[in-house]
Scaffold this motif. Structure first.
Motif, PDB file in Angstrom:
ATOM      1  N   LYS A 293       0.823  -1.197   0.000  1.00  0.00           N
ATOM      2  CA  LYS A 293       0.000   0.000   0.000  1.00  0.00           C
ATOM      3  C   LYS A 293       0.867   1.260   0.000  1.00  0.00           C
ATOM      4  CE  LYS A 293      -4.404  -1.431   2.035  1.00  0.00           C
ATOM      5  NZ  LYS A 293      -5.480  -0.981   2.935  1.00  0.00           N
ATOM      6  N   LEU A 294       0.274   2.328  -0.488  1.00  0.00           N
ATOM      7  CA  LEU A 294       0.849   3.665  -0.416  1.00  0.00           C
ATOM      8  C   LEU A 294      -0.163   4.558   0.285  1.00  0.00           C
ATOM      9  CD1 LEU A 294       2.674   6.123  -1.221  1.00  0.00           C
ATOM     10  CD2 LEU A 294       1.406   6.164  -3.397  1.00  0.00           C
ATOM     11  N   ALA A 295       0.276   5.293   1.295  1.00  0.00           N
ATOM     12  CA  ALA A 295      -0.606   6.231   1.982  1.00  0.00           C
ATOM     13  C   ALA A 295       0.099   7.567   2.122  1.00  0.00           C
ATOM     14  CB  ALA A 295      -1.006   5.703   3.356  1.00  0.00           C
ATOM     15  N   GLY A 296      -0.671   8.640   2.004  1.00  0.00           N
ATOM     16  CA  GLY A 296      -0.131   9.979   2.174  1.00  0.00           C
ATOM     17  C   GLY A 296      -1.038  10.800   3.064  1.00  0.00           C
ATOM     18  N   MET A 297      -0.467  11.797   3.748  1.00  0.00           N
ATOM     19  CA  MET A 297      -1.240  12.605   4.691  1.00  0.00           C
ATOM     20  C   MET A 297      -0.684  14.024   4.699  1.00  0.00           C
ATOM     21  SD  MET A 297      -2.281  11.398   8.528  1.00  0.00           S
ATOM     22  CE  MET A 297      -3.287  10.043   7.876  1.00  0.00           C
ATOM     23  N   ILE A 298      -1.594  14.999   4.758  1.00  0.00           N
ATOM     24  CA  ILE A 298      -1.226  16.408   4.779  1.00  0.00           C
ATOM     25  C   ILE A 298      -1.949  17.072   5.945  1.00  0.00           C
ATOM     26  CG2 ILE A 298      -1.238  18.584   3.500  1.00  0.00           C
ATOM     27  CD1 ILE A 298      -1.390  16.932   0.918  1.00  0.00           C
ATOM     28  N   CYS A 299      -1.235  17.893   6.700  1.00  0.00           N
ATOM     29  CA  CYS A 299      -1.828  18.594   7.838  1.00  0.00           C
ATOM     30  C   CYS A 299      -1.442  20.063   7.784  1.00  0.00           C
ATOM     31  CB  CYS A 299      -1.347  17.955   9.145  1.00  0.00           C
ATOM     32  SG  CYS A 299      -1.963  18.773  10.638  1.00  0.00           S
ATOM     33  N   HIS A 300      -2.442  20.941   7.707  1.00  0.00           N
ATOM     34  CA  HIS A 300      -2.233  22.385   7.861  1.00  0.00           C
ATOM     35  C   HIS A 300      -3.599  23.041   8.023  1.00  0.00           C
ATOM     36  CE1 HIS A 300      -3.402  23.362   3.657  1.00  0.00           C
ATOM     37  NE2 HIS A 300      -2.756  22.247   3.329  1.00  0.00           N
ATOM     38  N   SER A 301      -3.615  24.321   8.256  1.00  0.00           N
ATOM     39  CA  SER A 301      -4.847  24.998   8.673  1.00  0.00           C
ATOM     40  C   SER A 301      -5.931  25.052   7.607  1.00  0.00           C
ATOM     41  CB  SER A 301      -4.514  26.423   9.134  1.00  0.00           C
ATOM     42  OG  SER A 301      -3.913  27.158   8.072  1.00  0.00           O
ATOM     43  N   SER A 302      -5.554  24.956   6.328  1.00  0.00           N
ATOM     44  CA  SER A 302      -6.567  25.059   5.264  1.00  0.00           C
ATOM     45  C   SER A 302      -6.641  23.806   4.397  1.00  0.00           C
ATOM     46  CB  SER A 302      -6.276  26.291   4.394  1.00  0.00           C
ATOM     47  OG  SER A 302      -4.967  26.224   3.846  1.00  0.00           O
ATOM     48  N   ALA A 303      -6.178  22.670   4.907  1.00  0.00           N
ATOM     49  CA  ALA A 303      -6.232  21.419   4.144  1.00  0.00           C
ATOM     50  C   ALA A 303      -7.678  21.070   3.815  1.00  0.00           C
ATOM     51  CB  ALA A 303      -5.591  20.293   4.945  1.00  0.00           C
ATOM     52  N   ASN A 304      -7.950  20.657   2.568  1.00  0.00           N
ATOM     53  CA  ASN A 304      -9.332  20.382   2.178  1.00  0.00           C
ATOM     54  C   ASN A 304      -9.405  19.293   1.118  1.00  0.00           C
ATOM     55  OD1 ASN A 304      -8.902  21.639  -0.459  1.00  0.00           O
ATOM     56  ND2 ASN A 304      -9.004  23.604   0.610  1.00  0.00           N
ATOM     57  N   PHE A 305     -10.624  18.944   0.741  1.00  0.00           N
ATOM     58  CA  PHE A 305     -10.872  17.836  -0.186  1.00  0.00           C
ATOM     59  C   PHE A 305     -10.249  18.100  -1.563  1.00  0.00           C
ATOM     60  CE2 PHE A 305     -13.402  15.654  -3.413  1.00  0.00           C
ATOM     61  CZ  PHE A 305     -13.375  14.350  -2.933  1.00  0.00           C
ATOM     62  N   THR A 306     -10.369  19.343  -2.037  1.00  0.00           N
ATOM     63  CA  THR A 306      -9.835  19.673  -3.351  1.00  0.00           C
ATOM     64  C   THR A 306      -8.331  19.419  -3.418  1.00  0.00           C
ATOM     65  OG1 THR A 306     -11.530  21.373  -3.662  1.00  0.00           O
ATOM     66  CG2 THR A 306      -9.568  21.515  -5.060  1.00  0.00           C
ATOM     67  N   GLU A 307      -7.626  19.760  -2.328  1.00  0.00           N
ATOM     68  CA  GLU A 307      -6.173  19.568  -2.304  1.00  0.00           C
ATOM     69  C   GLU A 307      -5.806  18.088  -2.365  1.00  0.00           C
ATOM     70  OE1 GLU A 307      -2.250  20.636   0.454  1.00  0.00           O
ATOM     71  OE2 GLU A 307      -4.260  21.207   1.126  1.00  0.00           O
ATOM     72  N   ILE A 308      -6.512  17.251  -1.601  1.00  0.00           N
ATOM     73  CA  ILE A 308      -6.145  15.827  -1.583  1.00  0.00           C
ATOM     74  C   ILE A 308      -6.545  15.150  -2.885  1.00  0.00           C
ATOM     75  CG2 ILE A 308      -8.240  14.950  -0.465  1.00  0.00           C
ATOM     76  CD1 ILE A 308      -4.594  13.828   0.168  1.00  0.00           C
ATOM     77  N   LYS A 309      -7.650  15.605  -3.496  1.00  0.00           N
ATOM     78  CA  LYS A 309      -8.035  15.050  -4.803  1.00  0.00           C
ATOM     79  C   LYS A 309      -6.979  15.383  -5.845  1.00  0.00           C
ATOM     80  CE  LYS A 309     -11.579  15.250  -8.422  1.00  0.00           C
ATOM     81  NZ  LYS A 309     -12.828  15.919  -8.885  1.00  0.00           N
ATOM     82  N   SER A 310      -6.495  16.608  -5.832  1.00  0.00           N
ATOM     83  CA  SER A 310      -5.463  17.019  -6.772  1.00  0.00           C
ATOM     84  C   SER A 310      -4.169  16.230  -6.545  1.00  0.00           C
ATOM     85  CB  SER A 310      -5.189  18.515  -6.607  1.00  0.00           C
ATOM     86  OG  SER A 310      -4.117  18.927  -7.414  1.00  0.00           O
ATOM     87  N   THR A 311      -3.857  15.977  -5.268  1.00  0.00           N
ATOM     88  CA  THR A 311      -2.647  15.216  -4.943  1.00  0.00           C
ATOM     89  C   THR A 311      -2.742  13.787  -5.462  1.00  0.00           C
ATOM     90  OG1 THR A 311      -2.252  16.547  -2.953  1.00  0.00           O
ATOM     91  CG2 THR A 311      -1.188  14.385  -3.058  1.00  0.00           C
ATOM     92  N   VAL A 312      -3.871  13.140  -5.210  1.00  0.00           N
ATOM     93  CA  VAL A 312      -4.060  11.758  -5.664  1.00  0.00           C
ATOM     94  C   VAL A 312      -4.008  11.689  -7.186  1.00  0.00           C
ATOM     95  CG1 VAL A 312      -5.675   9.814  -5.743  1.00  0.00           C
ATOM     96  CG2 VAL A 312      -5.349  11.079  -3.614  1.00  0.00           C
ATOM     97  N   SER A 313      -4.622  12.663  -7.832  1.00  0.00           N
ATOM     98  CA  SER A 313      -4.612  12.702  -9.299  1.00  0.00           C
ATOM     99  C   SER A 313      -3.175  12.811  -9.827  1.00  0.00           C
ATOM    100  CB  SER A 313      -5.440  13.890  -9.789  1.00  0.00           C
ATOM    101  OG  SER A 313      -5.391  13.988 -11.199  1.00  0.00           O
ATOM    102  N   SER A 314      -2.363  13.637  -9.166  1.00  0.00           N
ATOM    103  CA  SER A 314      -0.966  13.802  -9.582  1.00  0.00           C
ATOM    104  C   SER A 314      -0.170  12.516  -9.365  1.00  0.00           C
ATOM    105  CB  SER A 314      -0.317  14.952  -8.810  1.00  0.00           C
ATOM    106  OG  SER A 314      -0.932  16.180  -9.118  1.00  0.00           O
ATOM    107  N   VAL A 315      -0.403  11.874  -8.228  1.00  0.00           N
ATOM    108  CA  VAL A 315       0.309  10.636  -7.925  1.00  0.00           C
ATOM    109  C   VAL A 315       0.003   9.569  -8.972  1.00  0.00           C
ATOM    110  CG1 VAL A 315       0.530   8.719  -6.286  1.00  0.00           C
ATOM    111  CG2 VAL A 315       0.467  11.077  -5.450  1.00  0.00           C
ATOM    112  N   LEU A 316      -1.281   9.342  -9.213  1.00  0.00           N
ATOM    113  CA  LEU A 316      -1.677   8.285 -10.143  1.00  0.00           C
ATOM    114  C   LEU A 316      -1.247   8.594 -11.568  1.00  0.00           C
ATOM    115  CD1 LEU A 316      -5.227   7.333  -8.808  1.00  0.00           C
ATOM    116  CD2 LEU A 316      -3.027   6.263  -8.332  1.00  0.00           C
ATOM    117  N   SER A 317      -1.344   9.859 -11.956  1.00  0.00           N
ATOM    118  CA  SER A 317      -0.942  10.253 -13.301  1.00  0.00           C
ATOM    119  C   SER A 317       0.551  10.009 -13.510  1.00  0.00           C
ATOM    120  CB  SER A 317      -1.263  11.731 -13.526  1.00  0.00           C
ATOM    121  OG  SER A 317      -0.783  12.160 -14.779  1.00  0.00           O
TER     122      SER A 317
END
Length: 550
Positions: free
Chosen positions: A464-488
Motif C-alpha cells: 500500500k501507499l498512503a499519504g497525509m497532509i496537515c495544515h490549517s486550510s487542508a481540504n478535499f480539493t487539495e487531496i483530490k489534486s494530490t491523488v490525481s498527480s500521484v496516479l498520473s
C-alpha cells in the motif's frame, strides 16, 4: 537511536581500565556504534532493544561479561523496606499502573546526577514512548516519609513547587504555564482529575507523567532515593523499574522492595526473578553458520552474555535471563547474544551451495518510482512497524473492527495485531510531531496483512501507499489534486465514486480505482473526520489517501 555520553574515567571507576583506542575498537563488537569521542569522553549509540545499556553502569556490566571479567547472571539482593504505597481507584482511568522501589547508599557526586537524568530520559523515549507508556521519578528519600499515596486530585488542589521553580502551582497551572506541563499536557488534560504521588504528610513527590516536585530534587549529598514508575502499560512499567534498580545495584546501591497496594491486590516490587527460556545447539549453529559449537561452548558464551545456563542434554540448554534484559522474546534473541560473544568477525564467510543469478524484484523497482513521485510532490517518507493495536487501527480511526491477524503473546498494548491500513501510523507520526512547523506532508509505502481463507497460510500480504497532509486550510480539493498527480505520474487511470469510509467526513471522501500496464489499484481519499483528529490529539485539519496495489 539513543546515545549515551560518559568519560573514560567512569569506566575505570567501574573496573574497566582500557586504553581509549582499544575501547573504541571493542565497543562496536557489542552491537553499538561510536558516535563521537575526544580525549576525555565518548558518545555511544545503542539499539533501542537494549535499554539496559543506556547507562554507563549497564555498559560496564555488559563489557565485563564480554571481556570475561565477570560472567553469569548478576546477583542483586533485595531486602524489604517495609514501606507501602496505596493506590487510589480513581487513577485507574488516568494512569493505572505504578511501581516503587527504595535504594540506599547511592553516590551522586560529580556527573552522576546528569547521568541518571539522561538515563531516565532515554528510558522515557525507548520504553515510555515519550512518557505516554512510562514516566519515571527519582526522589530524595530523606525529605519524605511513607506510607505514600498515588491519587487523582482535582485540578486546583494540592498545590506544590514543581522542579526548578520557586513558587507553588496547582496541577492545572502547571499544565498551562510550566514548560514541561505544556509539553506533556496532552497525556492527561482530557481527564477531570490529575495523578499525584504524595507522602504521609501530603507533600507532593510527583505529578506523573509531567514533573517531579522541587521538594525531592536530587543533590550531590543525596544517598537514599525513592524511584517511582507510572504508566499505561504494566509490563513496560515493571521493565523500567527493573532496569533502573539493576543499574543502581551495579554500583553498590542497596535495593529495597516496597508494597504497592491496590484495592484487590498487593504487589511487591521490584521483582528480580529471572525469566527462563531454552536454546538448542543445532539451531544456534544453523543460524550463526560455519560453526560447530557444543553445549559446553554455548554455556560459556551465554555466561559471558551475563546469562546463567544449565545443560539439559547435548542439544539443549536452559537459560536464566536477567530481569533487566527486556529484549529477549524468543530463542533467536538468545542465539543473537551467543553470536555477539562468539564475535561476529570469527564467523567464517561461506558461499551458498546454490548457484543462481540475482536480480532486483520488480516491486522494489516500482517502489523507487513511487518514492520519487512522492518526494517530488513535497512529501517526506515515514517508515513504521507492521505491528499496531486494535485501539489505534480501528477505535481511534472510527473504523469497525474486521478479522485480522492477532499477536498471540503481545509484550506491549501497542503491538497486539498486524496492521490492515497505513493511515493510523501516519496519524501517530503527526501526533508525535505536532510541535513541528506546518504544513506537514508525509507518506509511507508498506505492507499490510489481510485474512484470506483461500491462502495456504490463511493470510494475504498487500502493498500500500498512503499519504497525509496537515495544515490549517487542508481540504478535499487539495487531496483530490494530490491523488490525481500521484496516479498520473505512476501511469494509472483514475475513477472516483462515492465512499462511506467512516474515518473521513461524510461527503468529503471518495473511493478511487484505476489501472495501468503494470496492474490495478483501489483506494480512497478525503478529509479526516474531526473526532478522529481529536483522538490523536491534533489541532489542525488533516487530509489523507490510501492506495492498494492489486
Amino acid at each position: 537511536m539513543p546515545v549515551i555520553t560518559f568519560k573514560y574515567q567512569d569506566l575505570k571507576d567501574l573496573g574497566i581500565d582500557m586504553e581509549k583506542d582499544e575501547l573504541i575498537d571493542t565497543l562496536p563488537m557489542m552491537a553499538s556504534d561510536i558516535e563521537d569521542y575526544d580525549d576525555e569522553e565518548i558518545k555511544v549509540e545503542f539499539f533501542p532493544n537494549r535499554p539496559d545499556n543506556l547507562s554507563v553502569e549497564g555498559v560496564a556490566r555488559s563489557f565485563k561479561g564480554f571481556l570475561g571479567m565477570e560472567t553469569g547472571l548478576p546477583k542483586y539482593e533485595i531486602e524489604p523496606s517495609g514501606e507501602k504505597v496505596y493506590v487510589s481507584p480513581e487513577v485507574a482511568e488516568i494512569r493505572p499502573f505504578i511501581r516503587f522501589a527504595r535504594i540506599e547508599g547511592v553516590d551522586f557526586t560529580g556527573d552522576k546526577i546528569k547521568y541518571i537524568m539522561d538515563f531516565q530520559e532515554n528510558l522515557h523515549w525507548v520504553i515510555g514512548r515519550d512518557r505516554k507508556k512510562v514516566a519515571i521519578g527519582v526522589h530524595n528519600a530523606d525529605v519524605i516519609s511513607g506510607p505514600y499515596k498515588y491519587i487523582a486530585t482535582p485540578k486546583d488542589e494540592h498545590s506544590f513547587v514543581p522542579l526548578e521553580m520557586d513558587e507553588e502551582m496547582t496541577p492545572d497551572e502547571i499544565l498551562k504555564d510550566h514548560a514541561k506541563g505544556e509539553k506533556y499536557a496532552h497525556l492527561i488534560d482530557k481527564f477531570d482529575k490529575y495523578p499525584l504521588i504524595i507522602d504521609n504528610d501530603e507533600q507532593v513527590l510527583s505529578m506523573p507523567p509531567i514533573i517531579n516536585g522541587e521538594l525531592t530534587k536530587l543533590k550531590e549529598d543525596t544517598t537514599n532515593i525513592i524511584v517511582d514508575v507510572t504508566g499505561t502499560d504494566e509490563r513496560a512499567v515493571e521493565q523500567s523499574l527493573n532496569i533502573l534498580c539493576a543499574s543502581f545495584a551495579e554500583v553498590g546501591g542497596k535495593v529495597k522492595s516496597m508494597e504497592v497496594i491496590y484495592e484487590d491486590e498487593t504487589i511487591v516490587c521490584p521483582d528480580f526473578t529471572p525469566k527462563v527460556k531454552n536454546v538448542h545447539v543445532d539451531l544456534t549453529n544453523e543460524l550463526i553458520g560455519g560453526t560447530d559449537l557444543t553445549a559446553e561452548d554455548i554455556k560459556g558464551l551465554l555466561e559471558k552474555a551475563r546469562f546463567d545456563a544449565k545443560i539439559i542434554d547435548d542439544n539443549e540448554l536452559e537459560v536464566l535471563i536477567p530481569p533487566y534484559r527486556v529484549d529477549i522474546l524468543h530463542e533467536v534473541d538468545i542465539v543473537e547474544n551467543i553470536t555477539i560473544q562468539y564475535h561476529i568477525n570469527a564467523v567464517e564467510a561461506k558461499l551458498p551451495d546454490i548457484v543462481t543469478v540475482a536480480s532486483e524484484d520488480n516491486w522494489f523497482k516500482g517502489e523507487k518510482t513511487i518514492r520519487e513521485v512522492m518526494v517530488g510532490l513535497g512529501f517526506q517518507e515515514v517508515m513504521s512497524l507492521m505491528l499496531t493495536s486494535e485501539e489505534s487501527q480501528y477505535e481511534k480511526m472510527n473504523q469497525e473492527e474486521v478479522d485480522h491477524v492477532q499477536v498471540s503473546k503481545p509484550i506491549t498494548i501497542s503491538g497486539t495485531m498486524i496492521r490492515t491500513s497505513l493511515l493510523n501510523s501516519l496519524m501517530e507520526f503527526l501526533e508525535d510531531n505536532k510541535h513541528e512547523d506546518l504544513p506537514q506532508k508525509i507518506f509511507e509505502i508498506g505492507d499490510v496483512l489481510y485474512m484470506d481463507e483461500k491462502s495456504s497460510n490463511k493470510t494475504r500480504q498487500v502493498k500500500k501507499l498512503a499519504g497525509m497532509i496537515c495544515h490549517s486550510s487542508a481540504n478535499f480539493t487539495e487531496i483530490k489534486s494530490t491523488v490525481s498527480s500521484v496516479l498520473s505520474n505512476l501511469g494509472y487511470s483514475m475513477e472516483i465514486s462515492d465512499s462511506s469510509n467512516t474515518t473521513f467526513i461524510p461527503g468529503r471522501v471518495a473511493d478511487v480505482s484505476g489501472e495501468s500496464k503494470s496492474g490495478k489499484i483501489t483506494g480512497f481519499f478525503g478529509e479526516i473526520a474531526p473526532e478522529v483528529i481529536r483522538n490523536f490529539e491534533l489541532e489542525y485539519p488533516v487530509i489523507a489517501f490510501e492506495i492498494e496495489f492489486l
